[in-house]
Design a protein around this motif. Sequence first.
Motif, PDB file in Angstrom:
ATOM      1  N   GLU A 169       0.831  -1.198   0.000  1.00  0.00           N
ATOM      2  CA  GLU A 169       0.000   0.000   0.000  1.00  0.00           C
ATOM      3  C   GLU A 169       0.869   1.251   0.000  1.00  0.00           C
ATOM      4  N   PRO A 170       0.640   2.157  -0.953  1.00  0.00           N
ATOM      5  CA  PRO A 170       1.402   3.403  -0.951  1.00  0.00           C
ATOM      6  C   PRO A 170       0.909   4.307   0.177  1.00  0.00           C
ATOM      7  N   PRO A 171       1.704   5.289   0.568  1.00  0.00           N
ATOM      8  CA  PRO A 171       1.238   6.198   1.616  1.00  0.00           C
ATOM      9  C   PRO A 171      -0.009   6.951   1.153  1.00  0.00           C
ATOM     10  N   GLU A 172      -0.910   7.167   2.090  1.00  0.00           N
ATOM     11  CA  GLU A 172      -2.139   7.877   1.741  1.00  0.00           C
ATOM     12  C   GLU A 172      -1.783   9.313   1.357  1.00  0.00           C
ATOM     13  N   PRO A 173      -2.320   9.797   0.238  1.00  0.00           N
ATOM     14  CA  PRO A 173      -1.951  11.143  -0.229  1.00  0.00           C
ATOM     15  C   PRO A 173      -2.500  12.240   0.680  1.00  0.00           C
ATOM     16  N   THR A 174      -1.787  13.329   0.712  1.00  0.00           N
ATOM     17  CA  THR A 174      -2.218  14.506   1.459  1.00  0.00           C
ATOM     18  C   THR A 174      -2.636  15.581   0.460  1.00  0.00           C
ATOM     19  N   ASN A 175      -3.063  16.708   0.973  1.00  0.00           N
ATOM     20  CA  ASN A 175      -3.457  17.809   0.091  1.00  0.00           C
ATOM     21  C   ASN A 175      -2.290  18.313  -0.740  1.00  0.00           C
ATOM     22  N   GLU A 176      -1.076  18.175  -0.214  1.00  0.00           N
ATOM     23  CA  GLU A 176       0.110  18.665  -0.916  1.00  0.00           C
ATOM     24  C   GLU A 176       0.703  17.626  -1.870  1.00  0.00           C
ATOM     25  N   SER A 177       0.158  16.416  -1.891  1.00  0.00           N
ATOM     26  CA  SER A 177       0.707  15.356  -2.734  1.00  0.00           C
ATOM     27  C   SER A 177       0.536  15.700  -4.209  1.00  0.00           C
ATOM     28  N   PHE A 178       1.464  15.202  -4.986  1.00  0.00           N
ATOM     29  CA  PHE A 178       1.384  15.371  -6.431  1.00  0.00           C
ATOM     30  C   PHE A 178       0.256  14.515  -6.987  1.00  0.00           C
ATOM     31  N   ALA A 179      -0.232  14.887  -8.146  1.00  0.00           N
ATOM     32  CA  ALA A 179      -1.327  14.162  -8.795  1.00  0.00           C
ATOM     33  C   ALA A 179      -0.945  12.703  -9.058  1.00  0.00           C
ATOM     34  N   ALA A 180       0.317  12.453  -9.409  1.00  0.00           N
ATOM     35  CA  ALA A 180       0.763  11.089  -9.692  1.00  0.00           C
ATOM     36  C   ALA A 180       0.648  10.206  -8.442  1.00  0.00           C
ATOM     37  N   LYS A 181       1.001  10.760  -7.283  1.00  0.00           N
ATOM     38  CA  LYS A 181       0.901   9.993  -6.039  1.00  0.00           C
ATOM     39  C   LYS A 181      -0.560   9.715  -5.687  1.00  0.00           C
ATOM     40  N   LYS A 182      -1.402  10.706  -5.894  1.00  0.00           N
ATOM     41  CA  LYS A 182      -2.833  10.509  -5.634  1.00  0.00           C
ATOM     42  C   LYS A 182      -3.395   9.453  -6.581  1.00  0.00           C
ATOM     43  N   ASN A 183      -3.001   9.505  -7.829  1.00  0.00           N
ATOM     44  CA  ASN A 183      -3.473   8.542  -8.822  1.00  0.00           C
ATOM     45  C   ASN A 183      -3.004   7.126  -8.466  1.00  0.00           C
ATOM     46  N   ALA A 184      -1.745   6.988  -8.060  1.00  0.00           N
ATOM     47  CA  ALA A 184      -1.208   5.670  -7.678  1.00  0.00           C
ATOM     48  C   ALA A 184      -1.970   5.114  -6.482  1.00  0.00           C
ATOM     49  N   TYR A 185      -2.252   5.973  -5.505  1.00  0.00           N
ATOM     50  CA  TYR A 185      -2.994   5.508  -4.332  1.00  0.00           C
ATOM     51  C   TYR A 185      -4.417   5.113  -4.719  1.00  0.00           C
ATOM     52  N   ASP A 186      -5.063   5.903  -5.561  1.00  0.00           N
ATOM     53  CA  ASP A 186      -6.430   5.599  -5.995  1.00  0.00           C
ATOM     54  C   ASP A 186      -6.491   4.261  -6.728  1.00  0.00           C
ATOM     55  N   LYS A 187      -5.509   3.988  -7.582  1.00  0.00           N
ATOM     56  CA  LYS A 187      -5.465   2.707  -8.300  1.00  0.00           C
ATOM     57  C   LYS A 187      -5.287   1.557  -7.321  1.00  0.00           C
ATOM     58  N   TRP A 188      -4.382   1.731  -6.359  1.00  0.00           N
ATOM     59  CA  TRP A 188      -4.143   0.677  -5.371  1.00  0.00           C
ATOM     60  C   TRP A 188      -5.401   0.445  -4.542  1.00  0.00           C
ATOM     61  N   GLU A 189      -6.028   1.507  -4.101  1.00  0.00           N
ATOM     62  CA  GLU A 189      -7.220   1.393  -3.252  1.00  0.00           C
ATOM     63  C   GLU A 189      -8.352   0.704  -4.000  1.00  0.00           C
ATOM     64  N   ARG A 190      -8.530   1.028  -5.275  1.00  0.00           N
ATOM     65  CA  ARG A 190      -9.571   0.393  -6.093  1.00  0.00           C
ATOM     66  C   ARG A 190      -9.277  -1.094  -6.247  1.00  0.00           C
ATOM     67  N   SER A 191      -8.027  -1.419  -6.541  1.00  0.00           N
ATOM     68  CA  SER A 191      -7.621  -2.817  -6.675  1.00  0.00           C
ATOM     69  C   SER A 191      -7.885  -3.578  -5.380  1.00  0.00           C
ATOM     70  N   ASN A 192      -7.517  -2.997  -4.260  1.00  0.00           N
ATOM     71  CA  ASN A 192      -7.703  -3.631  -2.957  1.00  0.00           C
ATOM     72  C   ASN A 192      -9.183  -3.872  -2.673  1.00  0.00           C
ATOM     73  N   ARG A 193      -9.994  -2.860  -2.872  1.00  0.00           N
ATOM     74  CA  ARG A 193     -11.426  -2.944  -2.576  1.00  0.00           C
ATOM     75  C   ARG A 193     -12.127  -3.970  -3.458  1.00  0.00           C
ATOM     76  N   LEU A 194     -11.896  -3.914  -4.766  1.00  0.00           N
ATOM     77  CA  LEU A 194     -12.563  -4.841  -5.680  1.00  0.00           C
ATOM     78  C   LEU A 194     -12.047  -6.266  -5.528  1.00  0.00           C
ATOM     79  N   SER A 195     -10.759  -6.422  -5.252  1.00  0.00           N
ATOM     80  CA  SER A 195     -10.204  -7.762  -5.022  1.00  0.00           C
ATOM     81  C   SER A 195     -10.838  -8.405  -3.800  1.00  0.00           C
ATOM     82  N   LEU A 196     -10.959  -7.644  -2.722  1.00  0.00           N
ATOM     83  CA  LEU A 196     -11.606  -8.170  -1.518  1.00  0.00           C
ATOM     84  C   LEU A 196     -13.043  -8.582  -1.804  1.00  0.00           C
ATOM     85  N   MET A 197     -13.765  -7.757  -2.556  1.00  0.00           N
ATOM     86  CA  MET A 197     -15.156  -8.085  -2.872  1.00  0.00           C
ATOM     87  C   MET A 197     -15.243  -9.365  -3.689  1.00  0.00           C
ATOM     88  N   LEU A 198     -14.375  -9.514  -4.693  1.00  0.00           N
ATOM     89  CA  LEU A 198     -14.396 -10.712  -5.532  1.00  0.00           C
ATOM     90  C   LEU A 198     -14.040 -11.957  -4.717  1.00  0.00           C
TER      91      LEU A 198
END
Length: 143
Positions: free
Chosen positions: A58-87
């Motif tokens: 899991e990447p570090p959770e993004p903050t308000n000052e985080s770059f867009a790339a870090k936020k995007n990486a976290y969002d992708k990881w979080e989506r993968s984690n959530r949907l994988s658990l559901m499946l």
Amino acid sequence: MMFLVIAVISTSIISTSLLPNESSHIPFLNDDNFLDWKDQILLTLGCMDLDLALRVDEPPEPTNESFAAKKNAYDKWERSNRLSLMLIKSHISQSIRGSISLSDKVKNYMRAIEKKFVSSDKALASNLMNKLSGMKHNNSKSA
């Protein structure tokens, strides 16, 4: 009613188009099919491009000052984690699901499942060895 039919059809089209073929059908996890189940889960998650949370920490959770790339990486990881658990949870029988410790991280949940089945396999092997060692041969010939 029309919306429901469209939703069902589109869900069916999406799910079948993401899976490579009908051989990738995921069985329900029960007491005797863990290895097959795990192979099918990993194949399906990989084909659906949802296995990121299993492959990457899991990447570090993004903050308000985080770059867009870090936020995007976290969002992708979080989506993968959530949907994988559901499946995964949707393909485990209720009797087994209740005996697995809950986790909000798919990697930890898979470890808990593996730990349960490795320990139950060891217990089964030990039980069978105890039965075998307690048996006596009666010197009779079988036809």
